[in-house]
Design an enzyme around this catalytic site. Structure first.
Site, PDB file in Angstrom:
ATOM      1  N   GLU A 196       6.880   2.264   3.395  1.00  0.00           N
ATOM      2  CA  GLU A 196       6.773   2.756   4.704  1.00  0.00           C
ATOM      3  C   GLU A 196       7.886   2.872   5.445  1.00  0.00           C
ATOM      4  O   GLU A 196       7.956   2.375   6.826  1.00  0.00           O
ATOM      5  CB  GLU A 196       5.614   1.911   5.624  1.00  0.00           C
ATOM      6  N   GLU A 270      -2.051   4.050  -0.291  1.00  0.00           N
ATOM      7  CA  GLU A 270      -2.923   3.050   0.152  1.00  0.00           C
ATOM      8  C   GLU A 270      -4.067   3.716   0.844  1.00  0.00           C
ATOM      9  O   GLU A 270      -3.990   4.096   1.966  1.00  0.00           O
ATOM     10  CB  GLU A 270      -2.335   2.168   1.363  1.00  0.00           C
TER      11      GLU A 270
END
Length: 635
Positions: A196, A270
């Site tokens: 991320e 995710e």
């Protein structure tokens, strides 16, 4: 030169078995080498993945080996497979594998290679997420705290102090991974580059550095990145497939990903099956029976999109390893990482598990039996020893300095500093007035005058009134968990991080005690003189009792009418307890118990009860549906 025809050669080999065996071995080696080199791993060359040239969809689930007792790895992975998933994903926490600079741990509960091999033996593929930053609601996002000794440190950038440390760590980590790649006959089909970074994005060169750090050390499987919707525009790196993280389909995240990289397979790295908890707020749930979750899952599956469930089984952030949130307000996370996942913290099936298994409808095995649990009879605490008496058991000789020293810069752990736990700061004062922390307490301090508690300092309360006279001032400062996400990452030094003042005058001449409460510290405590609980305890204190077990079984440890502290069982740190909730019990795995006597030690800051209780199930206070909240979708 002698020549043989085919029949003569056959007879020669038959009569010369040694040569025959050698040639057979050579043939097998050549065949194995050919098969390995010809294996086509996971590819992303069109709108769908292929594995060995055949269409392939990733159906993954996240289970972190470092949050599950090793004795239960097989059980949790079998349950993942029985749900219809084909891929395991896991992070790799740098701060556990290199707790001190140059000291590497890859054994026992941290045997990453054994975990990956086990997944392969059970027929699961693996997507590895080695960081170095992992977020994961883990202290400092998995980065080791000794990095913070460098006052110029810029985490997750191409700053030489950081990249040098990463290179040293990867030199030890990556060679353990490369033999387990698909091309070498292993189960690893993809490796994630950082984590991320689009939500951080402080350095344009950094992601290329991490990519090259992986490739140059032999990583040859498909590379991926992982970002939420907003991070997609900044989180990519050339030649690496992007994936997206989400919980709802209403924000166009998947469409955004498709537009960014047309003619590429789509993957939700995710899919947030629930959410994490912070102390003092309700337990987060994402109910399985809501139309929104069912509809979202069915749409993703019907569209053939690859998906990874984060988390499939959350487990526990044992010890002091929980992270914290700070997007304007600091909030430490709980030890439980149940996450409202398809498997509970203790590995039980949930309604969500059965719904997912039904939606996937894959040819699968029967789910393994549930682990048995037991609510042991309450045990009475029998003895205590005060914090003040325990100081002689501290790992490091006290430190004396004019100014307070933050945890990471204390001369502890072979000069790697103190990473976790508590630090006691003491100084003499000669007058009264307003004690002002100036917001330099990280994260919470009990304030004592001559060992008598007079107040608590934290982010909200920064002043305590002190009466006149010469006295000893003590501040017991707790690192409640370093932030694991966001811009505050660089400023995660703990303890006292600057001056504190008394009537606007900075205090000086501090004595500091490192109380990281490692197993060795708890063991040394046993040789000290403990006092019977018939005598009124002096807080903070360690309380001791014995749990007698015939057959070790999973349980949950409860502390009703206690206040705040830490629990140790047979020297192992289960995690933090705090009456503010939402977590009401600590998971105690059966493998951590033994037949016979088991020593329970509770460090209590403020108020102890006479007994420790046990329950079969995890208990929470209030709950809140995360899907109805306005929250930052950040992991």
């Amino acid at each position: 030169m002698t020549r043989f025809n085919d029949s003569e050669l056959t007879l020669f080999l038959r009569d010369n078995k040694f040569i025959h065996g050698a040639l057979s071995d050579l043939k097998l080696c050549m065949m194995f080498s050919f098969n390995q080199s010809s294996r086509q791993g996971l590819r992303a060359d069109s709108t769908h993945f292929t594995l060995d040239g055949a269409p392939f969809r990733i159906l993954g689930g996240s289970i972190h080996y470092f949050r599950v007792p090793r004795a239960y790895w097989r059980d949790r992975l079998l349950k993942l497979k029985a749900c219809g998933l084909n891929t395991l994903t896991t992070y790799v926490p740098w701060n556990l594998h290199e707790p001190e600079r140059g000291v590497y741990l890859f054994q026992e509960e941290l045997d990453l290679e054994a975990y990956i091999r086990l997944a392969g033996e059970l027929g699961l593929w693996v997507i590895l997420r080695p960081g170095p930053y992992i977020c994961a609601e883990w202290d400092l996002g998995g980065l080791p705290s000794w990095l913070l000794q460098d006052k110029k440190m810029k985490l997750r950038t191409s700053y030489s102090g950081f990249t040098s440390a990463v290179n040293s760590y990867f030199d030890k980590l990556i060679p353990r991974i490369t033999p387990l790649q698909y091309k070498n006959g292993g189960p690893i089909i993809a490796v994630q580059v950082e984590n991320e970074y689009g939500s951080y994005a402080k350095d344009e060169r950094y992601m290329s550095f991490i990519k090259e750090a992986l490739l140059s050390r032999g990583i040859s499987e498909l590379l991926l990145t992982s970002d939420n919707n907003d991070g997609l525009k900044c989180g990519g790196v050339d030649g690496v497939l992007q994936t997206v993280n989400l919980q709802k389909l209403t924000f166009g995240d998947v469409q955004h990903l498709a537009e960014l990289q047309p003619q590429k397979p789509l993957m939700v790295m995710e899919y947030w099956s629930g959410w994490f908890d912070v102390w003092g707020e309700p337990h987060h749930v994402f109910p399985a029976d809501t139309d929104e979750q069912t509809r979202s899952l069915r749409e993703l599956l019907d569209r053939g999109i690859s998906i990874n469930f984060y988390m499939f089984h959350g487990g526990t952030s044992f010890g002091f390893m929980n992270g914290a949130v700070d997007l304007g307000t600091y909030k430490p996370q709980t030890s439980s990482y149940d996450y409202d996942a398809p498997l509970t913290e203790s590995g039980d099936y949930t309604t969500k598990y059965h719904l997912l298994r039904s939606l996937l409808n894959e040819p699968i095995s029967e789910p393994p039996a549930v682990q048995s649990r037991r609510a042991y009879e309450p045990l009475a605490v029998t003895h205590y020893i005060s914090l003040w008496e325990s100081l002689q058991c501290a790992e490091t000789v006290r430190t004396v300095a004019d100014d307070p020293v933050n945890m990471e810069c204390l001369p502890a752990n072979h000069n790697n500093g103190q990473s976790y736990g508590y630090t006691l700061y003491q100084t003499d004062i000669y007058s009264g007035g307003d004690l002002n922390s100036r917001n330099h307490v990280r994260d919470r301090a009990l304030v004592f005058i001559d060992r008598e508690l007079i107040g608590v300092l934290d982010y909200r309360t920064q002043k305590v009134k002190i009466s006149q006279s010469k006295r000893t001032l003590s501040l017991l400062v707790e690192n409640c968990g370093r932030v694991n996400y966001g811009p505050a990452l660089d400023n995660q030094q703990k303890g006292l991080v600057g001056d504190i003042t008394l009537d606007n005058v900075p205090l000086k001449k501090f004595t500091m005690h490192c109380l990281d409460m490692k197993t060795s510290f708890i063991n040394r405590l046993q040789s000290q003189k403990w006092t019977s609980v018939g005598t009124k305890p002096t807080y903070p204190a360690f309380f001791r009792g014995s749990l007698v077990v015939d057959q070790p079984t999973d349980t949950f440890l409860k502390l009703p009418n206690w206040s705040k502290g830490v629990v140790f069982v047979n020297g192992q740190n289960l995690g933090r307890h705090w009456s503010v909730g939402p977590q009401k019990a600590l998971y105690l795995p059966g493998p951590w118990l033994r037949s016979g006597d088991n020593e329970i030690v509770v460090f209590e800051e403020l108020k102890a009860a006479e007994t420790v209780h046990f329950a079969e199930n995890l208990e929470y206070g209030k709950t809140v549906d995360v899907s109805t909240q306005l929250f930052c979708t950040l992991i």
